[in-house]
Design a protein around this motif. Structure first.
Motif, mmCIF file in Angstrom:
data_model
loop_
_atom_site.group_PDB
_atom_site.id
_atom_site.type_symbol
_atom_site.label_atom_id
_atom_site.label_comp_id
_atom_site.label_asym_id
_atom_site.label_seq_id
_atom_site.Cartn_x
_atom_site.Cartn_y
_atom_site.Cartn_z
ATOM 1 N N PHE A 245 0.827 -1.205 0.000
ATOM 2 C CA PHE A 245 0.000 0.000 0.000
ATOM 3 C C PHE A 245 0.864 1.259 0.000
ATOM 4 C CE2 PHE A 245 0.712 -0.482 4.540
ATOM 5 C CZ PHE A 245 0.864 0.831 4.976
ATOM 6 N N CYS A 246 2.051 1.183 0.611
ATOM 7 C CA CYS A 246 2.974 2.315 0.569
ATOM 8 C C CYS A 246 3.506 2.517 -0.847
ATOM 9 C CB CYS A 246 4.123 2.090 1.552
ATOM 10 S SG CYS A 246 5.390 3.374 1.516
ATOM 11 N N ARG A 247 3.853 1.419 -1.503
ATOM 12 C CA ARG A 247 4.318 1.531 -2.891
ATOM 13 C C ARG A 247 3.232 2.154 -3.765
ATOM 14 N NH1 ARG A 247 6.225 -3.807 -1.818
ATOM 15 N NH2 ARG A 247 4.540 -4.698 -3.092
ATOM 16 N N ARG A 248 1.986 1.739 -3.535
ATOM 17 C CA ARG A 248 0.894 2.280 -4.338
ATOM 18 C C ARG A 248 0.747 3.788 -4.110
ATOM 19 N NH1 ARG A 248 -1.925 -2.424 -2.243
ATOM 20 N NH2 ARG A 248 -3.391 -1.109 -1.077
ATOM 21 N N GLY A 249 0.832 4.189 -2.840
ATOM 22 C CA GLY A 249 0.692 5.607 -2.533
ATOM 23 C C GLY A 249 1.831 6.439 -3.085
ATOM 24 N N ARG A 250 3.053 5.931 -2.968
ATOM 25 C CA ARG A 250 4.210 6.673 -3.507
ATOM 26 C C ARG A 250 4.166 6.716 -5.038
ATOM 27 N NH1 ARG A 250 10.000 5.659 -1.143
ATOM 28 N NH2 ARG A 250 10.098 7.876 -0.622
ATOM 29 N N ALA A 251 3.683 5.634 -5.641
ATOM 30 C CA ALA A 251 3.587 5.622 -7.103
ATOM 31 C C ALA A 251 2.575 6.651 -7.587
ATOM 32 C CB ALA A 251 3.205 4.228 -7.593
ATOM 33 N N LEU A 252 1.454 6.779 -6.880
ATOM 34 C CA LEU A 252 0.481 7.806 -7.230
ATOM 35 C C LEU A 252 1.110 9.189 -7.125
ATOM 36 C CD1 LEU A 252 -2.329 8.926 -7.828
ATOM 37 C CD2 LEU A 252 -2.859 8.693 -5.390
ATOM 38 N N ALA B 164 4.240 9.939 -7.468
ATOM 39 C CA ALA B 164 5.194 10.118 -8.572
ATOM 40 C C ALA B 164 4.467 10.426 -9.877
ATOM 41 C CB ALA B 164 6.048 8.863 -8.719
ATOM 42 N N ARG B 165 3.345 9.718 -10.146
ATOM 43 C CA ARG B 165 2.590 9.980 -11.376
ATOM 44 C C ARG B 165 2.012 11.395 -11.369
ATOM 45 N NH1 ARG B 165 0.937 4.645 -10.265
ATOM 46 N NH2 ARG B 165 -1.088 5.332 -9.462
ATOM 47 N N ALA B 166 1.485 11.793 -10.200
ATOM 48 C CA ALA B 166 0.911 13.134 -10.105
ATOM 49 C C ALA B 166 1.989 14.196 -10.290
ATOM 50 C CB ALA B 166 0.214 13.310 -8.765
ATOM 51 N N VAL C 279 -2.195 22.941 4.525
ATOM 52 C CA VAL C 279 -3.036 22.655 3.361
ATOM 53 C C VAL C 279 -3.193 21.146 3.240
ATOM 54 C CG1 VAL C 279 -3.355 22.930 0.878
ATOM 55 C CG2 VAL C 279 -2.204 24.725 2.192
ATOM 56 N N LEU C 280 -4.438 20.691 3.210
ATOM 57 C CA LEU C 280 -4.754 19.279 2.993
ATOM 58 C C LEU C 280 -5.201 19.100 1.540
ATOM 59 C CD1 LEU C 280 -4.786 19.406 6.122
ATOM 60 C CD2 LEU C 280 -6.741 17.847 6.077
ATOM 61 N N ASN C 281 -4.576 18.171 0.856
ATOM 62 C CA ASN C 281 -4.888 17.817 -0.533
ATOM 63 C C ASN C 281 -4.579 18.944 -1.502
ATOM 64 O OD1 ASN C 281 -5.707 15.769 -2.340
ATOM 65 N ND2 ASN C 281 -7.729 16.723 -2.577
ATOM 66 N N GLY C 282 -3.627 19.774 -1.154
ATOM 67 C CA GLY C 282 -3.230 20.830 -2.076
ATOM 68 C C GLY C 282 -2.533 20.297 -3.310
ATOM 69 N N ARG C 283 -1.875 19.140 -3.192
ATOM 70 C CA ARG C 283 -1.204 18.521 -4.340
ATOM 71 C C ARG C 283 -2.002 17.371 -4.929
ATOM 72 N NH1 ARG C 283 3.615 16.186 -2.428
ATOM 73 N NH2 ARG C 283 2.984 16.549 -0.263
ATOM 74 N N GLY C 284 -3.233 17.180 -4.408
ATOM 75 C CA GLY C 284 -4.145 16.217 -5.021
ATOM 76 C C GLY C 284 -3.805 14.770 -4.777
ATOM 77 N N LEU C 285 -3.174 14.433 -3.639
ATOM 78 C CA LEU C 285 -2.790 13.042 -3.378
ATOM 79 C C LEU C 285 -3.779 12.315 -2.479
ATOM 80 C CD1 LEU C 285 1.068 13.479 -2.909
ATOM 81 C CD2 LEU C 285 -0.253 13.099 -5.005
#
Length: 951
Positions: free
Chosen positions: A6-13, A15-17, A142-148
């Motif tokens: 789940f950490c890999r998935r979150g970090r990958a998101l 990186a894509r963003a 700021v929460l969700n300022g970078r859309g993650l």
């Protein structure tokens, strides 16, 4: 460090963003759904994801009476329920929402302006969802300022299998006519968002272990940014610097995120983001302008990335395995405000028993009753003070806790009475693993009550392996376990219930292995798919597990006495709120200089995360430190809130009396120094228990506007005392550089040498030979001590006091002294002594000095003790009367410009005194301070009095 799927998935998101300039969060607020509560204390709204238009989410935002903002989001009407109980275990009570908030609903956002100066603004943007806290128009959090933001919704394998194959994400939107193409592009966007492969969705392998995930993916990630704060502190427990290094971005210091997952880590690294024994998901973000914080009430494994896009800005990305979004924004704007706001949620540190601040002697293991007696005898023969002797796991027959090994401990109650004869205490270990055997009544009762953790089938008791061999674990999330556990600690028979009759009320408890540690489990812990009360998987509650164990043990120790006495419970595993229940230590450290040094930083990190009663094992758990290292480590431990020496079973015996000279005498001196300063420590704990301010204060806390001090984590202040300590944690040191953050005079505690700071801060060189500890008194402080050597701290109860009055550059000083009986809760009824000590000129241009003592409890009854308003407080309370004959036997005044003409108690006779002019008479000169020594003024420590030093 192996990152979870789940950490890999979150970090990958992330990186894509980061690689997509046009990326924006798919989560939006349905503006038509915004609903203000009838009293306007909060609002709720529906949240829609463009990635999953059929999945419903609900948002709840409220502002508390103290300005804290709580943001919650959960999946609605999902096929399962997300774990939402973490806050209920961490919080003292449900916080009260402010009734002074006026929400303004606009087309694109919802806003609230509040604060006494109306300088705080909360903005909830709708498209995309973003929460911003501003002060004076400047972004703070700021929460969700970078859309993650991403809440992986619950799904089934069948629904995933029926979805369309992935495609490349379209460049722009979904403006096509073909409905099938829209569906395929939507699936493509989903694949881009979550990743094209099912990385650990339904099961995950770790070494030889397979973690089944019947609920599928359910992780939660959120970016929390601090656009105008360049320094971050908190999220213990990690062996790293206090000012947290980066984990992503250019020139990242670490390659792995900080991990919060309570674990039994063998010989942990001295510089790492690896998870250790406890987890407190709270962060402070700091700048010269303000301090803010966040508390993320999540109980599952969590990874946190830190980056600094600029020196004045910090980004964080939180990725948790399960749970709802439940974030508390602490608006500050000062460190003191943030401490008050956080401990207002989770509780202030408990005021410990006074004796618990003394020296604790431990090893794995003292092997018999006679061994304990001989250790005590040697301490007394060598005139070394000690308050507590500890027993590790070998006291218990076959590691069945509460059951004594009668071969080696045939007389446990008599042994404890022998320790008690000198007002000392015993601490005995009780671990959570229960040996699965029919001749162990604790296990049998737990099994019969049905309060053991279950296997993943939810029916059969889980069986693992620990010190006792085959074992099961109590499930303290189950309310049926609570009274049962507390009953075990009774020292008198109550009906047919088995209890620990072979103990006394002076036997206190050490909770170890409560992460929980399972020798044959994944990562030496419990399988994540085990089931707890309520049907929750262990993954959902893992980081809270250890706190519940120490919480119930603390209650058990309190309940065994009437009237109740304060407990002492040491815990290895902890969570937000654990500070309410006892002490913690930094676990199985190594006997190395690196671990000595990082232990200081770890204890500071726990202090700023609300857990002040913290320490690292003196000497290191592993290894055989050389004498120089051991002496230095005692110098470190004597200036930590929790002061214990401990050692592994395979180490050589290293009780301090075994050292050769001169090392033995050096350690004796350090122990006596700690005991002389117990009034300082106890007074600091009173303040912490009321205000939430930490007992150990790094520079950014004490001097929040001094940027040069923000990274400093190898020196600190003790409470509000004015004592500045820089522990020596390196070999062959003869001098140390100490940073003075202000234009003020500082005095060497031992030599009375004067050091002068500068407006922009200044480094000074302080002697630090092996017999020296760099310890300075800030000018303007009054330090109360008790200088008579005793064998244990309770024997000091009626000893007289020495006052060190360290005058500041303007000729004034102030200090506090707090006393109570040190054991019961009678202080909450007003049985206290709380004095303000001051020194000031009677008039602005006067050369005379008035030294005074006043009753602070009369001035500040609502701040006297642990939030209890002492409306009927009397200075003649029962405890104060018992201390009437306790006097001040010496006053040392440092920094007088000239020899006095007389010194007398106001209205009394001339006192006996002597004066040494020193060689630092100039305001710019360093050297020895002038010292006025007033001999035995015989003023009571509980009374108002004035001493006039006439020029």
């Amino acid at each position: 460090m192996l990152q979870a799927a789940f950490c890999r998935r979150g970090r990958a998101l992330s990186a894509r963003a980061n690689d997509s300039p046009s990326w924006r969060s798919p989560y939006t607020v349905d503006s038509s759904s915004v609903a203000l509560a009838p009293d306007q204390v909060s609002f709720t709204a529906a949240v829609i994801s463009s990635i999953y238009p059929d999945i419903k989410f609900a948002l709840d935002v409220r502002v508390h009476e103290d300005g804290v903002v709580r943001v919650r989001m959960d999946e609605v009407d999902g096929i399962r329920k997300r774990y939402n109980e973490a806050a209920s275990w961490a919080l003292l009570d449900e916080p009260k929402a402010s009734r002074d908030i006026q929400w303004t609903v606009r087309k694109k956002d919802l806003r609230a302006v509040y604060g006494s100066m109306k300088d705080v603004e909360l903005v909830v943007s709708f498209d995309p969802l973003k929460v911003t806290l501003l002060r004076n128009g400047k972004e703070q959090v700021v929460l969700n300022g970078r859309g993650l933001l991403h809440m992986e919704h619950f799904r089934t394998k069948e629904s995933v299998a029926q979805s369309k194959p992935p495609m490349d994400i379209p460049e722009e939107g979904f403006d096509v006519d073909d409905s099938n193409q829209v569906v395929m592009q939507a699936n493509s966007r989903t694949a881009w968002f979550e990743g094209e492969t099912e990385d650990g969705w339904w099961e995950e392998t770790f070494s030889s272990w397979t973690d089944s995930k019947p609920k599928g993916p359910e992780s939660l990630s959120i970016d929390i940014d601090f656009p105008n704060h360049g320094h971050l502190y908190g999220i213990p427990q990690h062996a790293t610097r206090l000012d947290l290094p980066t984990t992503t971005g250019e020139n990242a210091y670490y390659s792995d995120p900080y991990r919060l997952y309570n674990a039994d880590v063998f010989e942990y690294l001295a510089d790492s983001t690896m998870s250790l024994y406890g987890s407190i998901p709270v962060l402070h973000a700091h700048s010269a302008d303000s301090t803010v914080g966040v508390f993320d009430a999540v109980a599952s494994e969590t990874w946190i990335d830190v980056s600094r896009p600029a020196s004045t800005s910090t980004h964080t990305h939180w990725i948790s395995e399960s749970g709802i979004l439940d974030v508390f924004i602490l608006p500050g704007p000062t460190p003191s405000d943030v401490f008050a706001q956080y401990t207002g949620l989770t509780g202030t540190p408990a005021l410990p028993a006074h004796w618990a601040l003394g020296y604790h002697q431990c090893r794995w293991n003292y092997v018999s009753s006679d061994d304990v007696r001989s250790v005590q005898k040697r301490f007394d023969e060598e005139d070394m003070p000690v308050d507590v002797f500890w027993l590790d796991i070998e006291y218990a027959e076959d590691h069945k806790y509460f059951v004594w090994d009668k071969k080696n401990f045939p007389d446990p109650v008599d042994m404890t009475h022998d320790v008690e004869a000198l007002a000392r205490k015993m601490v005995v270990i009780v671990d959570p693993h229960l040996k699965r055997t029919s001749d162990y009544p604790v296990y049998q009762q737990a099994m019969e009550l049905g309060v053991l953790v279950k296997q993943k089938d939810g029916n059969n008791d889980y069986e693992g392996w620990c010190w006792s061999g085959s074992a099961s674990w109590p499930d303290f999330f189950n309310p049926a376990s609570w009274d049962w556990w507390k009953s075990l600690f009774k020292t008198e028979q109550h009906g047919s219930q088995w209890s620990w009759l072979e103990s006394t009320v002076n036997t206190f408890i050490w909770n170890d292995m409560n992460e929980p540690a399972v020798f044959n489990g994944p990562e030496i812990s419990m399988p994540r798919d085990n089931i707890h009360y309520g049907g929750w998987e262990h993954r959902d509650v893992h980081n809270i597990n250890g706190m519940l164990f120490s919480n119930l043990t603390s209650q058990a120790v309190i309940d065994r006495t009437d009237p109740p006495r304060r407990p002492f419970v040491l815990t290895r595993s902890f969570y937000a709120g654990s500070q309410r229940f006892g002490a913690m230590w930094t676990g199985d450290n190594l006997g190395t200089w690196e671990h000595m040094a990082v232990g200081v930083k770890m204890v500071l990190a726990n202090n700023i995360a609300g857990f002040s009663f913290a320490g690292s094992d003196v000497g290191g758990f592993f290894g055989n430190p050389e004498p120089e290292m051991l002496v230095r480590w005692y110098g470190v431990g004597a200036f930590a809130p929790f002061f214990r020496a401990h050692a592994h079973i395979d180490t050589k015996r290293r009780e301090p009396y075994l050292l050769d000279e001169p090392y033995k005498s050096l350690v004796r001196g350090i122990l006596r120094l700690r005991y002389s300063m117990l009034p300082i420590w106890y007074t600091a704990f009173r303040e912490a228990s009321v205000t939430g301010l930490p007992v150990l204060r790094p520079h950014y806390v004490a001097f929040p506007h001094d940027e040069a001090g923000f990274p400093i984590d190898d020196q600190y202040f003790i409470g509000s005392s004015g004592l500045l300590v820089k522990p020596v944690t390196n070999k062959d040191v003869t001098e140390m550089s100490v940073y003075l953050p202000e234009d003020q005079v500082y005095y060497d505690y031992f030599s009375e040498h004067v050091y002068r700071g500068a407006p922009a801060g200044k480094e000074v060189t302080v002697p630090a030979e092996l017999h020296q500890i760099p310890l300075l008194i800030r000018g303007g402080s009054i330090i109360p001590t008790r200088e008579r050597p005793r064998r244990s701290s309770p024997l000091m109860k009626h000893d007289p006091f020495t006052l060190r009055v360290a005058l500041d550059k303007d000729g004034g000083a102030r200090g506090e002294l707090y006393l109570d009986d040190g054991e019961t809760y009678f202080h909450r009824e007003g049985n206290i002594v709380w004095r303000e000590l001051s020194a000031e000129k009677p008039a602005k241009k006067s050369k005379s000095l008035r030294i005074s003592s006043r009753d602070l409890a009369l001035q500040k009854p609502t701040q006297a003790v642990e939030g209890v308003a002492l409306s009927k407080y009397s200075g003649a309370n029962e405890f104060a009367r018992s201390m009437e004959k306790v006097r001040v036997e010496k006053i040392i005044v440092l920094g007088l410009p000239a020899k006095p003409t007389s010194v007398r108690v106001e209205g009394g006779k001339e006192l006996e005194w002597e004066f040494n002019q020193g060689i630092a008479s100039s305001d710019k000169q360093e050297g020895t301070a002038s010292a006025l020594v007033i001999k035995d003024p015989r003023v009571s420590i509980v009374s108002d009095w004035d001493i006039i030093v006439a020029a």
